[in-house]
Enzyme design. Structure first.
Site, mmCIF file in Angstrom:
data_model
loop_
_atom_site.group_PDB
_atom_site.id
_atom_site.type_symbol
_atom_site.label_atom_id
_atom_site.label_comp_id
_atom_site.label_asym_id
_atom_site.label_seq_id
_atom_site.Cartn_x
_atom_site.Cartn_y
_atom_site.Cartn_z
ATOM 1 N N ASP A 80 0.838 -1.203 0.000
ATOM 2 C CA ASP A 80 0.000 0.000 0.000
ATOM 3 C C ASP A 80 0.884 1.270 0.000
ATOM 4 O OD1 ASP A 80 -2.437 1.242 -0.011
ATOM 5 O OD2 ASP A 80 -2.899 0.893 2.108
ATOM 6 N N HIS A 81 0.388 2.323 -0.594
ATOM 7 C CA HIS A 81 1.054 3.649 -0.604
ATOM 8 C C HIS A 81 2.583 3.591 -0.580
ATOM 9 C CE1 HIS A 81 -2.695 5.703 -0.603
ATOM 10 N NE2 HIS A 81 -3.109 4.906 0.362
HETATM 11 ZN ZN LIG Z 1 -4.949 4.589 0.981
#
Ligand SMILES: [Zn+2]
Length: 292
Positions: A80-81
């Protein structure tokens, strides 16, 4: 075992979405897997750079792969990210199924240029890894905020979404459609809900035909989530709701056993609290499959 791409495609054909839950310890991972297995629906777990820093990128890669094999269960792992190609390459080498390459804080043209490079580099390591790009502003930090940021100017348009997807070759797009990371205090208390721009989601889906992810799903109105999925959202991210449940569950465990020092006797209420949140979100995201 189906690939993540096949699982998302299958959910889309049915009118469902795949639930994505952030994990940063064994309590969260156990709770997410237990909920998904109980409902027998595929699930994604994700870790941001900070969460990977704590757990270990290779460690979580090995854990999720092992769980998938042990239970013959469709659990998938997302980076994620991720804000740099170096961190992305680390995740690709650790066997992650997907990555959110997030340069949405950069000017649009620069985001396009660097995301395109990342897609090429990551696919050269693992051609089946799904790469998600992000445009617009949905705020940062899956935590409790005192005030709502002004995100109105950072909403994504169908035109820029189309340009971004075509220029970069991303498999998945994360647009800004009224969603935001984290929750306001009033949302934690259940007094207010996030509302989504359903028309904008439908317009972006029509313009791009891409898989779409809704970030910052915690605290969103249930009916807006259903309508967003019907309008083309394929993956919904939930993090803050889990973190709130984790903390409350842990506090409960500690309060119930003030003299206990055995971790696996103290944390079960946290596992259970997180599991209940995941169950409720997975039921909503998989409404069509469960009705069938
Ligand atoms: Zn997010």
């Amino acid at each position: 075992m189906n690939t993540l791409r096949a699982v998302i495609q299958d959910a889309q054909a049915r009118g469902d979405a795949v639930g994505h839950f952030n994990v940063s310890d064994l309590v969260l991972l156990k709770a997410v897997l237990a909920a998904a297995r109980e409902l027998d629906v595929p699930v994604m777990v994700g870790l941001s750079e900070g969460e990977r820093e704590f757990v270990g990128t290779r460690t979580i890669g090995a854990l999720v792969r092992s769980l998938r094999e042990e239970f013959d269960f469709p659990i998938f792992l997302n980076a994620d990210h991720t804000h740099s190609l170096a961190k992305g390459i680390e995740a690709a080498k650790a066997g992650f199924d997907a990555i959110v390459f997030d340069l949405s804080a950069l000017p649009f043209a620069e985001n396009v240029r660097q995301t395109k490079q990342a897609v090429e580099a990551l696919k050269s390591i693992n051609p089946s890894m799904m790469v998600e790009g992000e445009i617009g502003d949905i705020g940062t930090g899956s935590e409790i905020h005192d005030a709502a940021p002004d995100l109105a100017k950072g909403l994504s348009s169908p035109d820029e979404a189309k340009h971004f997807v075509e220029s970069t070759g991303v498999d998945i797009l994360a647009p800004a459609v009224g969603n935001m990371h984290g929750m306001l205090r009033s949302m934690v208390k259940g007094e207010t809900k996030k509302r989504l721009d359903i028309e904008r989601i439908a317009g972006i889906k029509r313009a791009t035909g891409a898989f779409l992810t809704l970030h910052g799903g915690s605290g969103t109105d249930d009916d807006d989530l259903r309508r967003a999925i019907a309008a083309g959202i394929n993956i919904v991210h939930i993090n803050t709701e889990l973190r709130v449940a984790w903390r409350h569950g842990l506090e409960q465990g500690l309060a119930k056993m003030p003299d206990e020092v055995v971790p696996y006797k103290i944390v079960p209420p946290a596992v259970e609290a997180v599991k209940q949140v995941v169950l409720s979100r997975l039921r909503l995201f998989n409404g069509k499959r469960r009705a069938a």
